[in-house]
Scaffold this motif. Structure first.
Motif, PDB file in Angstrom:
ATOM      1  N   TYR A   1       0.843  -1.197   0.000  1.00  0.00           N
ATOM      2  CA  TYR A   1       0.000   0.000   0.000  1.00  0.00           C
ATOM      3  C   TYR A   1       0.877   1.245   0.000  1.00  0.00           C
ATOM      4  N   LYS A   2       0.556   2.181  -0.892  1.00  0.00           N
ATOM      5  CA  LYS A   2       1.269   3.453  -0.958  1.00  0.00           C
ATOM      6  C   LYS A   2       0.255   4.583  -1.038  1.00  0.00           C
ATOM      7  N   ARG A   3       0.674   5.768  -0.614  1.00  0.00           N
ATOM      8  CA  ARG A   3      -0.203   6.921  -0.739  1.00  0.00           C
ATOM      9  C   ARG A   3       0.641   8.187  -0.923  1.00  0.00           C
ATOM     10  N   LEU A   4       0.002   9.203  -1.505  1.00  0.00           N
ATOM     11  CA  LEU A   4       0.661  10.483  -1.713  1.00  0.00           C
ATOM     12  C   LEU A   4       0.322  11.427  -0.567  1.00  0.00           C
ATOM     13  N   VAL A   5       1.297  12.230  -0.169  1.00  0.00           N
ATOM     14  CA  VAL A   5       1.069  13.261   0.834  1.00  0.00           C
ATOM     15  C   VAL A   5       1.587  14.583   0.281  1.00  0.00           C
ATOM     16  N   SER A   6       0.909  15.657   0.633  1.00  0.00           N
ATOM     17  CA  SER A   6       1.337  16.982   0.200  1.00  0.00           C
ATOM     18  C   SER A   6       2.307  17.549   1.213  1.00  0.00           C
TER      19      SER A   6
END
Length: 400
Positions: free
Chosen positions: A150-155
């Motif tokens: 699982y991966k996700r983008l963060v600002s």
């Protein structure tokens, strides 16, 4: 006998009474002559222990009451047939047609390494039991995925802005930065054993037994990993990330801020207040403390400058005991009070840390290795990651 709200109220009243008695004895201990301090200190410790027992009992009764109110989902026909066939496999080892029923219920086949997927209803029940027994699962964000990772983008911000005149040129601003973070995943296993005789007994609830055994084993290993795991074939715990003194304005993303208590192996109420206010106001609305039971006993004795106790018992149903108005999560995987220990954490753990469950707990039935016992080699893939490093703060008990 079923638990009702009166049981919770009765324990809450006893908790309040014991807290008043504790305050009286502790105040006398503080003000007493040296000759009397030893006797009073023992009484305070006994009452402190009783407060812990009553507080834990109240919480456990509230959880049991909530469990009685929890609806049971019957699921689809395909899921029901899959569950029936799976329990036949657990009891008798008969797997005829189980693969087809599994495919219809879950839209997946059996893994190449053998074993069968636990029915979704049972699988989610295991996860629910883990939530009931794991402190980290009670307060952290949890998601379920169908992929191994699982991966996700963060600002990370950085767009930039500025002031200009009405007719002045508008210079370009910086490019906002996006970062990608990935969960540290690992496979956790348990291998509960039961005799074939017990499995043949119609009064033996194999489902409850398997659920309970797996949940207990998984919970112990998971709790330690979510707290301080090193990320090698297991989740990376929030305390395993870099802890630095930099505040939110200067700290790099992915590092947690730590505050120093000023005393090796000790702290006072002022440091708890500093810890609270090191967290931005937006995070404090859903924040709570995390510490061990022994540390809770330590903070029960702390007072403010006006002599008021910082710890308050929860005297109503669904109202937990608090420290300076914030709830306390007891997590025995957090270090106890000791020199240089990261003994107290405070923050919005829901925003700060995410637990990732891959749906599809699997069971391999083994009636041969440990006769006359039947083993159920059970595996699931789980991970964890820090997603917002401003949401959690840590108090380190160091002199400097």
């Amino acid at each position: 006998m079923p638990v009702d709200i009166q049981d919770v109220k009765q324990v809450a009243e006893e908790l309040g009474g014991k807290f008043n008695e504790f305050k009286e004895k502790n105040d006398k201990r503080i003000d007493a002559l040296e000759a009397e301090k030893g006797k009073l200190s023992g009484q305070v410790d006994t009452l402190n222990e009783k407060l812990g027992e009553l507080d834990e009992l109240k919480t456990s009764l509230e959880q049991e009451l909530a469990a009685l109110k929890r609806p049971d989902g019957s699921g689809t026909k395909a899921a029901s047939e899959h569950k029936t066939a799976f329990m036949q496999f657990v009891r008798k080892g008969i797997d005829t047609g189980l693969g087809d029923l599994q495919a219809k219920a879950l839209q997946i086949g059996s893994d190449a390494d053998g074993g069968y997927a636990v029915p979704e209803e049972l699988d989610r029940s295991i996860i629910e039991l883990l939530k009931d027994t794991s402190p980290m699962r009670q307060v952290c964000n949890q998601i379920t995925v169908g992929t191994p990772d699982y991966k996700r983008l963060v600002s990370l911000g950085g767009a930039g802005s500025g002031w200009v005149g009405e007719t002045a040129a508008r210079p370009a601003t910086g490019t906002p930065t996006l970062g990608q973070i990935a969960a540290f995943m690992g496979e956790i296993y348990a291998n509960p054993q039961a005799t074939q005789t017990s499995l043949d007994d119609i009064f033996f609830n194999a489902e409850v037994w398997l659920n309970g055994e797996v949940a207990r084993e998984f919970s112990e290993k998971e709790g330690a990993a979510f707290t301080s795991g090193d990320g090698v074939n297991k989740p990376k715990g929030f305390l395993a990330y870099d802890l630095v003194l930099d505040d939110d304005k200067t700290r790099a993303f992915g590092k947690l801020q730590k505050l120093i208590s000023g005393t090796a192996g000790g702290f006072n109420g002022d440091k708890i207040i500093d810890l609270i206010h090191s967290l931005k106001a937006g995070y404090r609305a859903n924040a709570r403390f995390m510490m061990t039971n022994l540390t809770v006993a330590y903070v029960r004795k702390l007072k403010d400058s006006q002599g008021n106790y910082l710890w308050r018992p929860g005297l109503e149903a669904d109202k937990p005991s608090t420290l300076l108005g914030y709830g306390i999560v007891e997590n025995e995987d957090v270090p106890d009070v000791a020199a240089d220990a990261n003994a107290i954490s405070f923050g919005d753990f829901q925003r700060g840390y995410t637990i990732v469950d891959r749906i599809g707990t699997r069971v391999l039935r083994d009636p041969y290795t440990n006769k006359p016992y039947v083993g159920f080699y059970t595996t699931k893939r789980v991970g964890g990651m820090l997603v917002d490093s401003q949401a959690i703060k840590v108090l380190t008990l160091s002199a400097a």
